[in-house]
Motif scaffolding. Structure first.
Motif, PDB file in Angstrom:
ATOM      1  N   ARG A  53       0.815  -1.122   0.026  1.00  0.00           N
ATOM      2  CA  ARG A  53       0.028  -0.049  -0.030  1.00  0.00           C
ATOM      3  C   ARG A  53       0.895   1.169  -0.090  1.00  0.00           C
ATOM      4  NH1 ARG A  53      -5.306  -1.317   0.873  1.00  0.00           N
ATOM      5  NH2 ARG A  53      -5.838  -3.399   1.429  1.00  0.00           N
ATOM      6  N   LEU A  54       1.994   1.330   0.517  1.00  0.00           N
ATOM      7  CA  LEU A  54       2.752   2.309   0.763  1.00  0.00           C
ATOM      8  C   LEU A  54       3.474   2.563  -0.594  1.00  0.00           C
ATOM      9  CD1 LEU A  54       4.150   4.753   2.071  1.00  0.00           C
ATOM     10  CD2 LEU A  54       6.019   2.983   3.023  1.00  0.00           C
ATOM     11  N   LEU A  55       3.852   1.456  -1.273  1.00  0.00           N
ATOM     12  CA  LEU A  55       4.382   1.520  -2.722  1.00  0.00           C
ATOM     13  C   LEU A  55       3.421   2.063  -3.545  1.00  0.00           C
ATOM     14  CD1 LEU A  55       6.608   1.066  -4.816  1.00  0.00           C
ATOM     15  CD2 LEU A  55       5.577  -1.506  -5.023  1.00  0.00           C
ATOM     16  N   HIS A  56       2.041   1.723  -3.407  1.00  0.00           N
ATOM     17  CA  HIS A  56       1.027   2.293  -4.319  1.00  0.00           C
ATOM     18  C   HIS A  56       0.898   3.910  -4.038  1.00  0.00           C
ATOM     19  CE1 HIS A  56      -2.757   1.314  -6.304  1.00  0.00           C
ATOM     20  NE2 HIS A  56      -3.210   2.667  -5.936  1.00  0.00           N
ATOM     21  N   LEU A  57       0.864   4.405  -2.721  1.00  0.00           N
ATOM     22  CA  LEU A  57       0.763   5.530  -2.343  1.00  0.00           C
ATOM     23  C   LEU A  57       1.906   6.423  -3.044  1.00  0.00           C
ATOM     24  CD1 LEU A  57      -0.687   7.895  -0.897  1.00  0.00           C
ATOM     25  CD2 LEU A  57       0.910   7.461   1.052  1.00  0.00           C
ATOM     26  N   LEU A  58       3.182   5.720  -2.892  1.00  0.00           N
ATOM     27  CA  LEU A  58       4.454   6.746  -3.291  1.00  0.00           C
ATOM     28  C   LEU A  58       4.184   6.661  -5.146  1.00  0.00           C
ATOM     29  CD1 LEU A  58       7.054   5.200  -1.173  1.00  0.00           C
ATOM     30  CD2 LEU A  58       6.145   7.359  -0.985  1.00  0.00           C
ATOM     31  N   LEU A  59       3.836   5.520  -5.494  1.00  0.00           N
ATOM     32  CA  LEU A  59       3.674   5.584  -7.132  1.00  0.00           C
ATOM     33  C   LEU A  59       2.564   6.662  -7.389  1.00  0.00           C
ATOM     34  CD1 LEU A  59       3.897   2.158  -7.941  1.00  0.00           C
ATOM     35  CD2 LEU A  59       5.526   3.769  -8.734  1.00  0.00           C
ATOM     36  N   ALA A  60       1.629   6.958  -6.637  1.00  0.00           N
ATOM     37  CA  ALA A  60       0.506   7.831  -6.961  1.00  0.00           C
ATOM     38  C   ALA A  60       0.972   9.343  -6.807  1.00  0.00           C
ATOM     39  CB  ALA A  60      -0.569   7.696  -5.976  1.00  0.00           C
ATOM     40  N   ILE A  61       1.771   9.453  -5.637  1.00  0.00           N
ATOM     41  CA  ILE A  61       2.620  10.683  -5.435  1.00  0.00           C
ATOM     42  C   ILE A  61       3.647  11.110  -6.686  1.00  0.00           C
ATOM     43  CG2 ILE A  61       4.158  12.066  -4.047  1.00  0.00           C
ATOM     44  CD1 ILE A  61       2.627  10.827  -1.686  1.00  0.00           C
ATOM     45  N   ILE A  62       4.283  10.123  -6.929  1.00  0.00           N
ATOM     46  CA  ILE A  62       5.385  10.596  -8.159  1.00  0.00           C
ATOM     47  C   ILE A  62       4.692  10.851  -9.300  1.00  0.00           C
ATOM     48  CG2 ILE A  62       7.091   9.314  -9.549  1.00  0.00           C
ATOM     49  CD1 ILE A  62       8.034   7.987  -6.955  1.00  0.00           C
ATOM     50  N   VAL A  63       3.618  10.007  -9.524  1.00  0.00           N
ATOM     51  CA  VAL A  63       2.878  10.251 -10.848  1.00  0.00           C
ATOM     52  C   VAL A  63       2.081  11.543 -10.890  1.00  0.00           C
ATOM     53  CG1 VAL A  63       1.171   9.239 -12.694  1.00  0.00           C
ATOM     54  CG2 VAL A  63       3.104   7.850 -11.589  1.00  0.00           C
ATOM     55  N   GLY A  64       1.481  11.844  -9.912  1.00  0.00           N
ATOM     56  CA  GLY A  64       0.719  12.823  -9.677  1.00  0.00           C
ATOM     57  C   GLY A  64       1.426  14.277  -9.773  1.00  0.00           C
ATOM     58  N   HIS A  65       2.550  13.909  -9.087  1.00  0.00           N
ATOM     59  CA  HIS A  65       3.443  15.450  -9.057  1.00  0.00           C
ATOM     60  C   HIS A  65       3.873  15.565 -10.330  1.00  0.00           C
ATOM     61  CE1 HIS A  65       6.278  17.935  -7.701  1.00  0.00           C
ATOM     62  NE2 HIS A  65       7.244  17.586  -8.067  1.00  0.00           N
ATOM     63  N   ALA A  66       4.185  14.678 -11.034  1.00  0.00           N
ATOM     64  CA  ALA A  66       4.729  14.912 -12.309  1.00  0.00           C
ATOM     65  C   ALA A  66       3.472  15.415 -13.243  1.00  0.00           C
ATOM     66  CB  ALA A  66       5.369  13.704 -13.022  1.00  0.00           C
ATOM     67  N   VAL A  67       2.495  14.793 -13.260  1.00  0.00           N
ATOM     68  CA  VAL A  67       1.398  15.350 -13.880  1.00  0.00           C
ATOM     69  C   VAL A  67       0.828  17.011 -13.530  1.00  0.00           C
ATOM     70  CG1 VAL A  67      -1.126  14.909 -14.638  1.00  0.00           C
ATOM     71  CG2 VAL A  67       0.415  13.061 -14.579  1.00  0.00           C
ATOM     72  N   SER A  68       0.861  17.096 -12.418  1.00  0.00           N
ATOM     73  CA  SER A  68       0.569  18.325 -11.852  1.00  0.00           C
ATOM     74  C   SER A  68       1.490  19.297 -12.322  1.00  0.00           C
ATOM     75  CB  SER A  68       0.099  18.296 -10.288  1.00  0.00           C
ATOM     76  OG  SER A  68       1.656  18.189  -9.785  1.00  0.00           O
ATOM     77  N   GLY A  69       2.627  19.053 -12.160  1.00  0.00           N
ATOM     78  CA  GLY A  69       3.938  19.925 -12.654  1.00  0.00           C
ATOM     79  C   GLY A  69       3.764  20.552 -14.142  1.00  0.00           C
ATOM     80  N   PHE A  70       3.303  19.566 -15.008  1.00  0.00           N
ATOM     81  CA  PHE A  70       3.006  19.764 -16.340  1.00  0.00           C
ATOM     82  C   PHE A  70       1.836  20.550 -16.411  1.00  0.00           C
ATOM     83  CE2 PHE A  70       0.383  18.880 -20.198  1.00  0.00           C
ATOM     84  CZ  PHE A  70       1.084  19.248 -20.962  1.00  0.00           C
TER      85      PHE A  70
END
Length: 85
Positions: A53-70
């Motif tokens: 679950r932590l890995l899932h959360l970290l992946l969501a943060i990484i992908v979400g941060h990249a998309v929100s940066g764009f």
């Protein structure tokens, strides 16, 4: 006169900060929702455990941060276009 300008700058920066926070959280939530279909059992042993679950959360943060940066950059670029003409 300087006080009015300072207040306008502060309000603009505050609004931009609030928009950035909202866009970032929205993109992380969308990434979390999208990653629900990811089959983590192919990658890790216990995807339903705390580490999975932590890995899932970290992946969501990484992908979400990249998309929100764009998205935030794109909004900034569109705001700059009005100074073109």
């Amino acid at each position: 006169m300087d006080n009015d300008l300072t207040n306008q700058v502060n309000q603009t920066l505050s609004a931009n900060g609030l928009i950035s926070i909202c866009v970032s959280l929205l993109c992380i939530a969308v990434a979390w929702w999208t990653l629900q279909n990811l089959k983590l059992e192919l990658i890790i042993r216990q995807p339903k455990g705390p580490q999975g679950r932590l890995l899932h959360l970290l992946l969501a943060i990484i992908v979400g941060h990249a998309v929100s940066g764009f998205v935030i950059d794109y909004m900034s670029w569109t705001q700059m276009l009005r100074y073109l003409f």
